[in-house]
Every structure is written in structure tokens, then in C-alpha cells.
Design an enzyme around this catalytic site. Structure first.
Site, short mmCIF file in Angstrom:
data_model
loop_
_atom_site.label_atom_id
_atom_site.label_comp_id
_atom_site.label_asym_id
_atom_site.label_seq_id
_atom_site.Cartn_x
_atom_site.Cartn_y
_atom_site.Cartn_z
N ASP A 42 -32.77 -26.06 -45.50
CA ASP A 42 -32.24 -25.10 -44.52
C ASP A 42 -30.76 -24.85 -44.75
O ASP A 42 -30.27 -23.73 -44.58
CB ASP A 42 -32.48 -25.60 -43.10
CG ASP A 42 -33.93 -25.41 -42.64
OD1 ASP A 42 -34.77 -25.04 -43.49
OD2 ASP A 42 -34.22 -25.64 -41.46
N ASP B 29 -25.46 -37.17 -47.46
CA ASP B 29 -24.34 -36.52 -46.77
C ASP B 29 -23.43 -35.80 -47.75
O ASP B 29 -22.96 -34.69 -47.48
CB ASP B 29 -23.56 -37.53 -45.92
CG ASP B 29 -23.42 -38.89 -46.57
OD1 ASP B 29 -23.99 -39.12 -47.64
OD2 ASP B 29 -22.74 -39.76 -45.97
N LYS C 82 -30.18 -42.11 -49.65
CA LYS C 82 -29.18 -42.81 -48.82
C LYS C 82 -29.23 -44.28 -49.21
O LYS C 82 -29.50 -45.16 -48.40
CB LYS C 82 -29.48 -42.59 -47.34
CG LYS C 82 -28.35 -43.03 -46.40
CD LYS C 82 -27.07 -42.23 -46.56
CE LYS C 82 -26.02 -42.66 -45.53
NZ LYS C 82 -24.72 -42.00 -45.75
N TYR D 252 -42.28 -38.30 -41.35
CA TYR D 252 -43.21 -37.40 -40.70
C TYR D 252 -44.64 -37.92 -40.72
O TYR D 252 -45.50 -37.42 -39.98
CB TYR D 252 -43.17 -36.02 -41.35
CG TYR D 252 -41.83 -35.31 -41.23
CD1 TYR D 252 -40.82 -35.80 -40.42
CD2 TYR D 252 -41.57 -34.14 -41.93
CE1 TYR D 252 -39.61 -35.17 -40.31
CE2 TYR D 252 -40.35 -33.49 -41.83
CZ TYR D 252 -39.37 -34.02 -41.02
OH TYR D 252 -38.16 -33.38 -40.90
N ASP E 12 -36.18 -31.42 -45.84
CA ASP E 12 -36.34 -30.48 -44.74
C ASP E 12 -34.98 -29.95 -44.29
O ASP E 12 -34.79 -28.74 -44.10
CB ASP E 12 -37.06 -31.19 -43.59
CG ASP E 12 -37.53 -30.24 -42.50
OD1 ASP E 12 -37.39 -29.02 -42.66
OD2 ASP E 12 -38.05 -30.73 -41.49
#
Length: 332
Positions: A225, A197, A165, A119, A221
Site C-alpha cells: 500500500d 521500517d 524484522k 493472518y 500487506d
């Protein structure tokens, strides 16, 4: 005196922040609140989502209370409300985003690095039509958010799950190396590593296994959620964005929901839970924070809003919380 900069934002933002300030002022605290333009409304009025006077007020405050941002008419525009949010986080250097998720059998906290990664990296489009977004992290940025996560875990159940990752990304390899190095200073904290994942799958299948999840900006982020979805949805999810000093930013995770703005049915629970985080992390009032959290929980059970299958309006829910709080704080 607790100085609060209030940025109502867009859509339902003004409705839920109004409830938050009403509740904050009802507590046995000295509070001074200043309201300032931010987000889509600020773009339409002043051409920028983060006006200079708003930024100055935030820097001078003890805490920033922020509603949601986003307007349909500004989607895809060169200047967008979300740019103000990214800019404010960077200016205040609130590098640790805390997103709790609680429910039956679930009590976890996601600590998301907030001012680095994709970001904030270089981005753009090349003449051949390709687009790029750059993810970069320094050891220092990873270390400071890691230390925050380990410290928080020490006050909880003593477990940190670091999510990366590492099998694909070089930034993740640096992430894991740095977390392992920091962990040596916290021998009483149990550390595990998960690929992002796998972490996502576990949040769906077995969220109760987690205590503190530590991860980088984009992964955090998304995973926060997912975690919110296991506990009733984004309408209940709160967040605190903290740096090494004041002010922090306290805001609900949900969006501006322009489709229901002005109807008086917005659920203010996530905003009120964010105020509880403010009480705990900015006002040093853990007892009041707990009282507010309990008042919100009771109100969710007794006066659920429309989005939760009930018929309570925003005002009804606010009244229920204030009634519960009055009973709790009168015994203080």
C-alpha cells in the site's frame, strides 16, 4: 479456452469486474466466464462469504477474477466478507502475491507470502481480557515464495530485497536464514536485506532503488500500500496471487468503496491492470498483457476518472481502453 470464475464482490466490485470481463471478451481469446456469489453479498444471501459452489467453481477455473469485498453493515460482525478472501487464498494455496508498482522512475514488484503468518495463525481472547495473534512460518513456506521471487527477479533487473524484522522476531530470523540458503541457487541475483521500517522509509524517499521486494504476509500487506501511494494510489494498484498451478486470483488492491457504489464513477484501472497480470500469468499471453497495460496507461492520461481529477465515468474509461485495445490488437 480460458475458464474464468468471476466473483464481483461488494460495493464497486461489480462495476469494475463488469468492465474487466467486457475487456477480456474483446480480446482475441476464447473465454468462458461464470459469475458466483462472494463476500458481503454472499453473507447476506447465504450466511457465508465463500459458498461451497463458489469455491468449487474457483477450483475448476483457470483463473479467478475478484472484485473488492466489504459492506458497512457487516463491520464488526461475527462473519465478515474478509474471511471469505482469507479462506479462498488458503483453499487455492496461492502463496505468492505479486503487487507491481510503476510510475516515473519507479518499476518495482512486491512478492508477498500470502497464506502464512499472522493472518493464518492462532488467535483469540483469553479470560483475562488479553488478545493474541500468532505468527508462524515453516522453512518450506518461506523457501517456495523465495524461489518465486528470485525467478521473477531473473526476468527483471536481477535484484531482490528481502524485508524482515530480524532484530526482534524469531520468524524473521528463520525468514532471513531461509532466503540466504535459497539465494545460493541463484548466483546471478543480487540479494540485500532490509528491516521493514527501513524499507518503508526507502519506499517513500527512494522507491526507484527497488526491483523485487520479498517479504512475509503482514509486512507485504502494508508495504504494498505504501508503494501504491508513490504511484498514484490504490485506485491504480493491481495484484496477482499465484500458487504452483492454476487457478490464480487476480484482483485490484483497493477496497469496495461503498460510498461511491452505483454512481458510475469507479476507476477500473486497477482491475484492468489485474487482468493484464491474468493474461501474463494464467493465459500465457504476454503480448496481449502489454497491449492492455499500454491501453490503460494511455486512457489514464487521456481520460482520467474523477478520483484522478478528471471527469471520465467508469463507462468512459472502459470505452477509451477498448478503443486503444482495438487499434493495438488489429495490428497483431
Amino acid at each position: 479456452m480460458l475458464r474464468v470464475a468471476c466473483l464481483p464482490g461488494d460495493g464497486i466490485g461489480p462495476e469494475v469486474t463488469a468492465v474487466a470481463i467486457e475487456v477480456l471478451r474483446a480480446l482475441p481469446l476464447e473465454v468462458e466466464v461464470e459469475e458466483h456469489a462472494f463476500g458481503g453479498g454472499a453473507i447476506l444471501a447465504e450466511g457465508t462469504p465463500l459458498p461451497d459452489d463458489t469455491l468449487a467453481a474457483c477450483k475448476a477455473a483457470d483463473a479467478v477474477v475478484l472484485g473488492a469485498v466489504g459492506l458497512p453493515e457487516l463491520e464488526g460482525a461475527p462473519v465478515r466478507p474478509e474471511q471469505g478472501l482469507i479462506g479462498l487464498r488458503k483453499e487455492l494455496d496461492v502463496y505468492a502475491n505479486l503487487r507491481p508498482a510503476t510510475g516515473p522512475g519507479i518499476d518495482l514488484l512486491i512478492v508477498r507470502e500470502l497464506v502464512g503468518g499472522l493472518y493464518y495463525g492462532a488467535s483469540g481472547r483469553r479470560p483475562d481480557g488479553t488478545a493474541f495473534d500468532t505468527c508462524e512460518y515453516t522453512p518450506e513456506a518461506i523457501e517456495r515464495v523465495s524461489r518465486r521471487a528470485f525467478a521473477l527477479a531473473g526476468a527483471r533487473r536481477g535484484q531482490v530485497t528481502s524485508v524482515d524484522k530480524v532484530n526482534v522476531l524469531e520468524t524473521s530470523r528463520l525468514w532471513r536464514e531461509t532466503v540466504v540458503r535459497v539465494a545460493a541457487d541463484y548466483p546471478d541475483i543480487e540479494l540485500e536485506h532490509l528491516l521493514v521500517d527501513t524499507a518503508g522509509m526507502q519506499l517513500v524517499q527512494n522507491p526507484g532503488r527497488f526491483d523485487v521486494i520479498l517479504t512475509e504476509n503482514t509486512f507485504g500487506d502494508i508495504l504494498s500500500d505504501v508503494a501504491a501511494g508513490t504511484c498514484g494510489g490504490l485506485g491504480l494498484a493491481a495484484s496477482a496471487s499465484l500458487g504452483d498451478g492454476r487457478p490464480g486470483i487476480f484482483e485490484p488492491v483497493h477496497g469496495s468503496a461503498p460510498d461511491i457504489a452505483g454512481q458510475g464513477i469507479a476507476n477500473p484501472a486497477a482491475m484492468l491492470r489485474s487482468i493484464a497480470l491474468l493474461l501474463r500469468h494464467a493465459a500465457d499471453e504476454p503480448e496481449l498483457a502489454t497491449a492492455l497495460e499500454r491501453a490503460v496507461d494511455r486512457s489514464l492520461a487521456e481520460a482520467p476518472t474523477v478520483d484522478l481529477g478528471g471527469d471520465a465515468t467508469t463507462a468512459d474509461f472502459a470505452g477509451s481502453v477498448l478503443e486503444q485495445l482495438q487499434a493495438a490488437t488489429s495490428r497483431r
